[in-house]
Scaffold this motif. Structure first.
Motif, PDB file in Angstrom:
ATOM      1  N   ARG B   8       0.849  -1.310  -0.160  1.00 17.76           N
ATOM      2  CA  ARG B   8       0.041   0.082  -0.068  1.00 17.76           C
ATOM      3  C   ARG B   8       0.888   1.216  -0.173  1.00 17.76           C
ATOM      4  O   ARG B   8       0.382   2.387  -0.346  1.00 17.76           O
ATOM      5  N   MET B  30      -8.675   3.364 -10.291  1.00 16.10           N
ATOM      6  CA  MET B  30      -8.578   3.245  -9.101  1.00 16.10           C
ATOM      7  C   MET B  30      -8.978   1.711  -8.157  1.00 16.10           C
ATOM      8  O   MET B  30      -8.593   1.215  -7.493  1.00 16.10           O
ATOM      9  N   THR B  40      -8.772  -1.647  -0.502  1.00 16.65           N
ATOM     10  CA  THR B  40     -10.117  -1.359  -0.997  1.00 16.65           C
ATOM     11  C   THR B  40     -10.111   0.014  -1.755  1.00 16.65           C
ATOM     12  O   THR B  40      -9.081   0.781  -1.862  1.00 16.65           O
ATOM     13  N   ALA B  41     -11.136  -0.118  -2.898  1.00 16.93           N
ATOM     14  CA  ALA B  41     -11.420   0.853  -3.877  1.00 16.93           C
ATOM     15  C   ALA B  41     -11.376   2.436  -2.964  1.00 16.93           C
ATOM     16  O   ALA B  41     -11.103   3.305  -3.236  1.00 16.93           O
ATOM     17  N   ALA B  42     -12.352   2.168  -1.662  1.00 15.66           N
ATOM     18  CA  ALA B  42     -12.478   3.504  -0.984  1.00 15.66           C
ATOM     19  C   ALA B  42     -11.097   3.849  -0.481  1.00 15.66           C
ATOM     20  O   ALA B  42     -11.159   5.184  -0.362  1.00 15.66           O
ATOM     21  N   GLU B  43     -10.230   3.118  -0.226  1.00  8.39           N
ATOM     22  CA  GLU B  43      -9.019   3.597   0.299  1.00  8.39           C
ATOM     23  C   GLU B  43      -8.140   4.525  -0.518  1.00  8.39           C
ATOM     24  O   GLU B  43      -7.630   5.397  -0.564  1.00  8.39           O
ATOM     25  N   TYR B  45      -9.590   6.038  -3.130  1.00  6.19           N
ATOM     26  CA  TYR B  45     -10.358   6.834  -3.483  1.00  6.19           C
ATOM     27  C   TYR B  45     -10.066   8.107  -2.543  1.00  6.19           C
ATOM     28  O   TYR B  45     -10.091   9.220  -2.760  1.00  6.19           O
ATOM     29  N   GLY B  46     -10.099   7.747  -1.029  1.00  6.70           N
ATOM     30  CA  GLY B  46      -9.799   8.754  -0.086  1.00  6.70           C
ATOM     31  C   GLY B  46      -8.512   9.175  -0.136  1.00  6.70           C
ATOM     32  O   GLY B  46      -8.445  10.457  -0.096  1.00  6.70           O
TER      33      GLY B  46
END
Lengths: 912, 251
Positions: B8, B30, B40-43, B45-46
């Motif tokens: 990451r 993403m 995750t995609a949310a991470e 995106y964040g």
């Protein structure tokens, strides 16, 4: 041992600090905010949560702490105590900081409290009132967002109300392991959101609503349903699975409105899964059974149908069916399946009715999806805390994330925070695998061989697992282990897992935590709702004298388990089958056998909350009270007995199961000798050896609010301090006097940690009144006739088990449950029902490539029992040679393929 | 990814690569990056939404970022923005219809000594007068600055082909590298008493010539003389990093 000693020594050490001029003893490493709170100094906060890492996001907890440069403002939630630390929480400087922070947090807050669900129990509202400036200098336009928008099917977010405390996002990442919500954007455009079109599909999403300190996160099932001051609540234990999370059950106008997780240190740490949190909708369902039903000829006279009758008629009919079967064919012609849904008292009443009054031992609370009762009851038991603090855990059980979700959270937490090694023995990767040091994916049916190799070592590959992987796993187990034991797959026989348990029991010092999922299955087994056992974890032979003295009679020999009962019924040897909240057609692994059994049984008496595929075929259906509609006690997987609270009244004339047992007993000519739940518990405490000493007074004592682990002779008894008291970071309110029966306030670890509990506790009725404590000491006296108490069951498990040979042309079936499926509670909870995913089979990409050579992803899966046509997708988590099909999914059902008499289900896959 | 102790950690460099490829961060990119880095995609995106240099909408071929922070503001940055809006016929934070230019206001670009300044595709120009701006736009349109201003999204034109993989035993990096402070004094961890990891003094070209596998397939080193001049010393060997654009002026 030396490590443990130093730990203990460290625990005894304290750090002295001074808070507002008063000396405070703190634990080393404790945060200032927690140390102060234990001494009754409350420092306001939003982002701090005792079960999560501090982040110091909100700055509300600024206090003055002495530094070499003099007193400076520092966040109390982020600073660990140091010897002789000076802390000031009430100075003008602190007050000014609090004013400033609150004014800042309110800049963009819409102040729509009158229409906000959180209004009345809102930490932001409360702390603004207590610590805020009262006025704002901010006159500009506030930021605006579309509101509310869905984060998931269960949770909505109102981004305008959000104060960016990071509680929900931290929970999602740190506790649940589902970082699907994140801070998006920055500065004044910062919002909590998901990735576009990737919903917050976490099994634990409801917890974010519970810990949100403002009205930003809203649970859709509760939204606009009630105001906090209208709610009444009672403490209870969730029975959606057998983990035993403590909850506050809240209701308004005789309808359940929501559950809130209570922070029980030995059990759930305040967390709940979404199924447990939202399945209260099923209790409120309009489809609940409220009247007794009886099968009568239809109006046309050509087809029978279930018609409403009075209790008298229904009970008379049920008693007649039982009596007819018993008098003509003997007691063995009556069988009782089910009882895991029942509280302990009800299970005991039914065990007594079946075994003493009717005289049959054909009783089983499990539906062929558990483990043999004698094995479970005799296991050297570990508690949940034991498992989470063990040197290592061996996981030989179901996918915990799907079946015991909060146990998954606990073990995940231990694996991440303690670096605890978990060795998983599973026929496929599970939700836990990611956190396991190693996952030994074995060939279905060969768990015992792998377990033996794990204990004894192996030079060659075993059950499809390489010798190297086994050797590596063995290294992790050198310092001892706790085994979490359950059924990894319903297509693999319980005997196979029992033999594996027998092998693992040879590890030195090993203990077991049963991972059985049915609500009160452990309590039902304790109460004797299984063949060959009697109440109190006693074998039929050992307890014969004791219980024939107390009860008058016990069955002459061991009866049949659920599989045996259903097989006998299918052959017409069971004249009366009693279903005690059991639905074999949906839940027994071998669907076909269950259907034949219901057709073949002379008559079926069903006690249930809903008409389900099994009770629809019943001769008599008796409506029973469900969760939150009755009191009693329940027992979780570690043997912890906690109290259930009644909050609403049952629909129609539905009754608790124990009352029906008593009525039937009277009609069968034998008085059970009990008139109340209190009578029942006193009798259990007196007769059941494992429950000796667990008096009602003890269970009602607030010191045992986390429950009592039975048997109490093992050091966790009444003399030992309740484990919750020694918990770190609890900051619990002081333990009040309990000897005079005074009832304390709810133990609230952090009033802002769980908004909703405090408000309703203050404004609603106190969370108590479960069963009035009776100080009478009934624990010491036996009943006098049967001599000494019988011994508890000792551990016994078969160790010899020969797996079937490998058939190169077949795939072995792995049948697993998912959290949301066809279960009655889920399907009758509108918020959850649509979350059940359609059935999809999963196979290893290598196998799949071979299977779909003909094209198309829909395949026919065929076994000796039946066939299914369903979608098959590739999943490298399924080992080669296996195919995984959900057991309880809507649509295709692995149960159609399972033959209960075979050790493992083998299937052929072909193009339809 | 092998350069980092955890996958990451490669997130921001990989996001830059995706932006270089597509001009902005598509949702597909993403999601794919999330799969690549096991987050995750949310991470993704964040993180992507936090940084101003990542775009989630398409931008023009030339991204003009005018600094409007204090030093530039005093020296007429807002007047420059007004002029730029008139010249390009668009408002700030929008793109011309032909897709040539995107104009944005930016906070401090760290070229205060040449205020008012701006960047085009993260290459510096300053001080910029209205006339300079018009000429700059003409030059960009005519492609006369192609040597100086790379296509949008290019963080660095020098590609690292071989680097120090994270497995190199840095002092204090036993076990989980994220749990202990890493002392990277001069970038290679020459802490006292600990043996310094070997420093490869060969040029990227030599390494490839010696048969070492390039880090990315097909990433033959393209040493662009002008870009190498623009980029500071830290830019010539470390490849894409978040701070890579903070380099010397290139007017």
């Amino acid at each position: 041992m030396t490590d443990q000693k130093t730990e203990q020594e460290q625990e005894k050490e304290t750090v002295s600090i001074v808070v507002d001029g008063k000396p405070v003893e703190a634990k080393p490493g404790e945060l200032v905010i927690a140390a102060a709170e234990r001494q009754g100094v409350y420092i306001p906060r939003f982002c701090y949560h005792p079960r999560m890492r501090p982040v110091a996001m909100c700055r509300m907890c600024l206090v003055e702490i002495e530094t070499p440069k003099g007193f400076m403002l520092q966040p109390a939630c982020y600073i660990p105590v140091k010897p002789d630390m000076q802390v000031i929480t009430t100075s003008a400087k602190v007050k000014k900081a609090q004013d400033g922070v609150l004014e800042f947090l309110l800049i963009n807050h819409p102040l729509d409290c009158p229409v906000c669900d959180k209004g009345g129990e809102c930490p932001l509202q409360d702390q603004t009132l207590a610590y805020g400036p009262g006025e704002s200098r901010f006159v500009e336009e506030k930021r605006h967002f579309a509101k509310p928008i869905p984060l998931s099917a269960l949770v909505d977010i109102d981004r305008e109300r959000c104060i960016q405390c990071d509680r929900c996002t931290r929970f999602a990442e740190e506790v649940a392991g589902d970082p699907l919500i994140e801070f998006i954007g920055r500065a004044d455009e910062l919002e909590v959101n998901t990735f576009p079109d990737h919903p917050f599909a976490s099994y634990f999403s409801g917890n974010t609503v519970q810990i949100c300190p403002v009205g930003a996160l809203l649970a859709r099932p509760y939204r606009f349903k009630a105001r906090p001051w209208d709610l009444e609540q009672v403490e209870s234990t969730c029975t959606s699975c057998a983990f035993g999370c403590r909850v506050a059950v809240q209701s308004s106008s005789n309808a359940l409105t929501r559950y809130i997780g209570i922070d029980s240190d030995p059990v759930n740490h305040g967390w709940l899964c979404d199924m447990g949190r939202f399945d209260f909708e099923a209790v409120n369902s309009a489809d609940r059974l409220g009247k007794p039903l009886m099968r009568k000829p239809g109006a046309e006279g050509d087809e029978d149908e279930l018609v409403q009758v009075s209790w008298g008629e229904a009970l008379g009919a049920a008693a007649d069916e039982i009596e007819r079967a018993r008098s003509v064919h003997g007691p063995g012609a009556v069988a009782v399946i089910g009882g895991a849904r029942l509280p302990n008292e009800d299970a005991y009443a039914w065990a007594k009715l079946a075994k003493a009054v009717i005289g049959t031992d054909n009783v089983d609370a499990q539906l062929g999806d558990g483990l043999p009762a004698e094995l479970v009851l005799g296991l050297p038991r570990a508690s949940i805390d034991d498992a989470c603090s063990a040197p290592a855990v061996i996981l030989l059980g179901p996918d915990l994330k799907e079946e015991l979700p909060v146990l998954f959270l606990r073990l995940r937490g231990a694996a991440i925070n303690r670096d605890m090694p978990i060795v998983e023995l599973a026929p496929q990767r599970s939700g836990m695998s990611r956190y396991c040091r190693t996952t030994l994916a074995y060939r279905p049916g060969e768990a015992a061989a792998l377990a033996r190799a794990l204990v004894e070592g192996s030079e060659s590959d075993v059950a499809g697992v390489s010798a190297g992987a086994i050797a590596q796993a063995r290294e992790l187990l050198e310092e001892g282990a706790v085994v979490v034991l359950g059924r990894p797959s319903l297509a693999e026989s319980a005997e196979s897992i029992a033999a594996a348990a027998g092998a693992l029991a040879k590890l030195p010092g090993v203990r077991f935590l049963p991972a059985l999922r049915r609500a009160n299955v452990m309590g039902a087994l304790d109460m004797g709702m299984a063949p060959g056992v009697l109440p109190g974890r006693v074998g039929l032979a050992e307890g014969r004298d004791w219980f024939s003295g107390a009860w008058g009679a016990v069955p002459p020999s061991r009866g049949l388990d659920a599989a045996g009962i259903l097989a006998a019924a299918a052959e017409g040897r069971i004249q009366c089958l009693v279903l005690l909240g059991a639905d074999p057609v949906s839940d027994f692994p071998d669907r076909q056998l269950a259907r034949r059994a219901l057709a073949g049984a002379g008559s079926v008496v069903a006690l249930d909350t809903f008409l389900n595929p099994s009770s629809r075929h019943a001769t008599v259906v008796l409506p029973v009270a469900s969760y939150a509609e009755r009191s009693g006690t329940t027992t979780n997987i570690e043997g912890r007995i906690t109290r259930l609270g009644q909050k609403v009244v049952p629909p129609g004339v539905a009754r608790p199961d124990w009352m029906i047992a008593v009525e039937l007993g009277a009609r069968l000519g034998d008085d059970l000798g009990v008139e109340s739940l209190e009578d029942l518990w006193d009798e259990i405490e007196r007769l059941a050896p494992s429950h000796a000493g667990v008096t009602r007074a003890m269970l009602a004592d607030r010191r045992h609010r986390d429950g009592v682990v039975a048997p109490i002779a093992d050091g966790r008894g009444p003399d030992a301090p309740p484990s919750g008291a020694a918990a770190p970071d609890t900051g619990a309110s002081e333990t009040g006097t309990t000897e005079d029966g005074a009832i304390e306030e709810l133990k609230i670890i952090d009033p802002m940690g769980t908004p909703g509990l405090l408000a309703t506790a203050a404004q609603g009725v106190p969370a108590t009144g479960v069963a009035a404590a009776d100080p009478r000491d009934l624990g010491s006296a036996g009943h006098g006739d049967g001599g000494p108490r019988p011994p508890l069951l000792a551990f016994s498990a078969p160790t010899d088990y020969t797996p079937p040979g490998v058939d190169a042309y077949s795939l072995r079936l792995v049948a697993h449950r998912t959290l949301y499926g066809k279960a009655t509670l889920v399907q009758n909870a509108p918020s959850l029902a649509h979350l059940a995913a359609p059935a999809t089979a999963r196979a290893n990409p290598h196998d799949l490539e071979r299977l779909i050579a003909g094209g198309g992803s829909r395949l026919r899966v065929r076994s000796r029992r039946g066939a299914l046509v369903l979608e098959v997708v590739a999943d490298a988590g399924v080992p080669r040679g296996s195919i995984s099909i959900p057991f309880n999914a809507v649509g295709a059902d692995a149960g159609e393929l399972i033959d209960a008499t075979r050790p493992v289900a083998e299937v052929r896959v072909e193009t339809p | 990814m092998a350069l980092y102790p955890r996958p990451r950690s490669a997130l921001i460099p990989v996001l830059h690569l995706a932006q270089e490829q597509d001009g902005y961060l598509t949702e597909d990119a993403m999601v794919h990056i999330g799969e690549l880095l096991d987050i995750t995609a949310a991470e993704v995106y964040g993180t992507a939404s936090f940084y101003d240099m990542f775009f989630r909408e398409p931008v023009g071929r030339h991204l003009i970022s005018i600094c409007t922070n204090v030093a530039c503001m005093i020296n007429g940055a807002y007047e420059l923005v007004d002029h730029a809006e008139k010249t390009l016929g668009i408002k700030a934070d929008t793109t011309t219809a032909d897709g040539e230019f995107t104009l944005e206001e930016f906070e401090c670009l760290a070229l205060c000594d040449k205020a008012p300044c701006l960047t085009v595709n993260w290459r510096f120009f300053g001080p910029v007068t209205n006339q300079d701006f018009d000429r700059l736009v003409d030059d960009l349109r005519a492609g006369r600055l192609a040597d100086v201003v790379p296509p949008h999204g290019t963080l660095c034109r020098v590609r690292r082909t071989v680097g120090l993989p994270a497995q190199v035993p840095f002092p204090g990096r036993e076990g989980d590298p994220m749990k202990k402070p890493v002392r990277d004094g001069d970038g290679v961890g020459a802490a006292a008493g600990a043996p310094a990891p070997p420093v490869d003094k060969r040029t990227p070209g030599e390494r490839v010539a010696e048969g070492q596998q390039p880090a990315r397939e097909g990433a033959v080193p393209q040493v662009d003389e002008s870009a190498a001049q623009i980029l500071g010393p830290e830019g010539t060997d470390t490849g894409p990093t978040a701070g890579g654009s903070r380099a010397g002026g290139g007017t």
